[in-house]
Design an enzyme around this catalytic site. Structure first.
Site, PDB file in Angstrom:
ATOM      1  NE  ARG A 165      -1.583  -2.413   2.838  1.00 28.11           N
ATOM      2  CZ  ARG A 165      -1.787  -3.685   2.501  1.00 28.11           C
ATOM      3  NH1 ARG A 165      -2.922  -4.029   1.951  1.00 28.11           N
ATOM      4  NH2 ARG A 165      -0.893  -4.612   2.741  1.00 28.11           N
ATOM      5  CB  THR A 166       3.431   2.525   2.362  1.00 29.38           C
ATOM      6  OG1 THR A 166       2.644   2.028   3.438  1.00 29.38           O
ATOM      7  CG2 THR A 166       4.023   3.864   2.720  1.00 29.38           C
TER       8      THR A 166
ATOM      9  CE  LYS B  51      25.739  -6.685  -6.590  1.00 29.40           C
ATOM     10  NZ  LYS B  51      25.951  -5.721  -7.674  1.00 29.40           N
TER      11      LYS B  51
ATOM     12  NE  ARG C 161       7.049   0.525   5.001  1.00 26.45           N
ATOM     13  CZ  ARG C 161       5.817   0.011   5.000  1.00 26.45           C
ATOM     14  NH1 ARG C 161       5.638  -1.258   4.711  1.00 26.45           N
ATOM     15  NH2 ARG C 161       4.777   0.752   5.283  1.00 26.45           N
TER      16      ARG C 161
ATOM     17  CG  HIS D 293       3.408   3.823   8.673  1.00 26.00           C
ATOM     18  ND1 HIS D 293       3.618   4.675   7.603  1.00 26.00           N
ATOM     19  CD2 HIS D 293       2.911   2.659   8.140  1.00 26.00           C
ATOM     20  CE1 HIS D 293       3.265   4.051   6.486  1.00 26.00           C
ATOM     21  NE2 HIS D 293       2.842   2.832   6.788  1.00 26.00           N
TER      22      HIS D 293
HETATM   23  N1   CP Z   1      -0.255  -0.079   5.973  1.00 29.69           N
HETATM   24  C1   CP Z   1       0.924  -0.330   5.386  1.00 29.69           C
HETATM   25  O1   CP Z   1       1.942   0.272   5.715  1.00 29.69           O
HETATM   26  O2   CP Z   1       0.868  -1.292   4.416  1.00 29.69           O
HETATM   27  P1   CP Z   1       2.111  -1.767   3.541  1.00 29.69           P
HETATM   28  O3   CP Z   1       3.071  -2.476   4.445  1.00 29.69           O
HETATM   29  O4   CP Z   1       1.518  -2.669   2.487  1.00 29.69           O
HETATM   30  O5   CP Z   1       2.747  -0.536   2.950  1.00 29.69           O
END
Ligand code: CP
Length: 316
Positions: free
Chosen positions: A55-56, A83, A105, A135
């Site tokens: 999603r993100t 590597k 991320r 988040h």
């Molecule tokens: N909610 C969320 O962060 O989903 P993803 O891990 O799919 O990005």
């Protein structure tokens, strides 16, 4: 507004209202015939993902493209990180490619802050989830979803009771949501077994409960969290069946929920563990809305942080 988004603590209440209002305007514009705006033309957004995401990553990519930015998607899998290349060398490589914003991320809490403070890059850093820390854009899209479902509240959540249920210990979504939802005035209750609550949670501005059934009828929003089995090295509950029985949202519990209340989940879901399929797909569920709202909320964040043309310029 600061030019980084590493934590909800980077935002004032005024900033949050500006993001939600901008998302509302962008949603109105981009659901019409003009899906794409020229406002970030010539800018480059890099999605730097060291951990898996559906999603993100996709919604940041969609958001940046709808604002006409160039997008580079970097995934640690299949890159020179495997590597042994460091975060510093990876970041500097992306800087050399002209990144204006880096959406990161990472599995380590504090990685986004490290990148922002390092001086390795000049780009705006946006935290797309760091370890168990935060988040922030998930919390913003959750607030946007709640504000759309309770429009009479006019982005003041002080009449709302919100339950966040499940694996609080490992949840960056819970941390960002507690900061944001309480900033907006909501009364937040965390519901979890004691083993899935972090040390020091009693100092958070929330109520704590170990019993999902105790006040279920009173909540306007029930936000279920994923059990993060991949972050668990110990046993935190006797069995998945026992967890689902005590803390899972099922049809019986769904029927007891307050009129007009909603069910949320950040995804990905463990159907049958923290949430039954019938609950996830029920009329109360706004889980798919959350995904769609992620695009406009992230458009608003990119738009405000990268200082594109004003909305009135775009519209003229
Ligand atoms: N909610 C969320 O962060 O989903 P993803 O891990 O799919 O990005």
């Amino acid at each position: 507004m600061k030019n980084q988004l590493l934590s909800i603590n980077d935002l004032s209440h005024e900033d949050v209202i500006a993001i939600l209002a901008t998302a509302t305007q962008l949603e109105k514009i981009t659901t019409g015939p003009t899906k794409k705006l020229p406002t970030l033309r010539g800018r480059t957004v890099v999605n730097l993902f060291f951990e898996d995401s559906t999603r993100t990553r996709i919604s940041f990519e969609t958001a940046a493209k709808r604002l006409s930015a160039d997008v580079i998607n970097f995934s640690a899998k299949g890159s020179s990180v495997s590597k042994g290349e460091s975060l510093k060398d990876t970041a500097q490589t992306l800087q050399a490619m002209g990144a204006d914003a880096v959406v990161i991320r990472h599995g380590s809490s504090g990685a986004a802050q490290r990148l922002a403070d390092s001086g390795w890059i000049n780009a705006t850093v946006i935290n797309a989830g760091d370890g168990t820390h935060e988040h922030p854009t998930q919390a913003l899209l959750d607030a946007y979803t709640i504000s759309k479902r309770f429009p009479d509240n006019n982005r003041d959540f002080s009449s709302l009771k919100i339950a966040i249920v499940g694996d609080i210990l490992h949840s960056r979504v819970a941390r960002s949501n507690v900061l944001l939802l309480t900033m907006m005035g909501a009364k937040v209750t965390l519901i979890a077994p004691p083993t899935l609550l972090p040390v020091g949670v009693e100092k958070w501005p929330v109520n704590i409960s170990y019993d999902l059934d105790a006040e279920l009828e009173s909540f306007d929003v029930v936000m279920m969290l994923r059990i993060q089995l991949e972050r668990m090295s110990n046993y935190y509950f006797p069995s998945e069946r026992e967890y689902a029985r005590r803390y899972g949202l099922n049809e019986t519990r769904l029927k007891r929920m307050k009129k007009n209340s909603i069910v949320m989940h950040p995804g990905p879901m463990n159907r049958g563990l923290e949430i039954s399929a019938a609950s996830a797909d029920s009329a109360r569920s706004v889980i798919i809305d959350q995904v769609g709202n992620g695009v406009v909320t992230r458009m608003a964040v990119l738009y405000l942080l990268l200082g594109g043309a004003t909305l009135s310029e775009v519209l003229s």
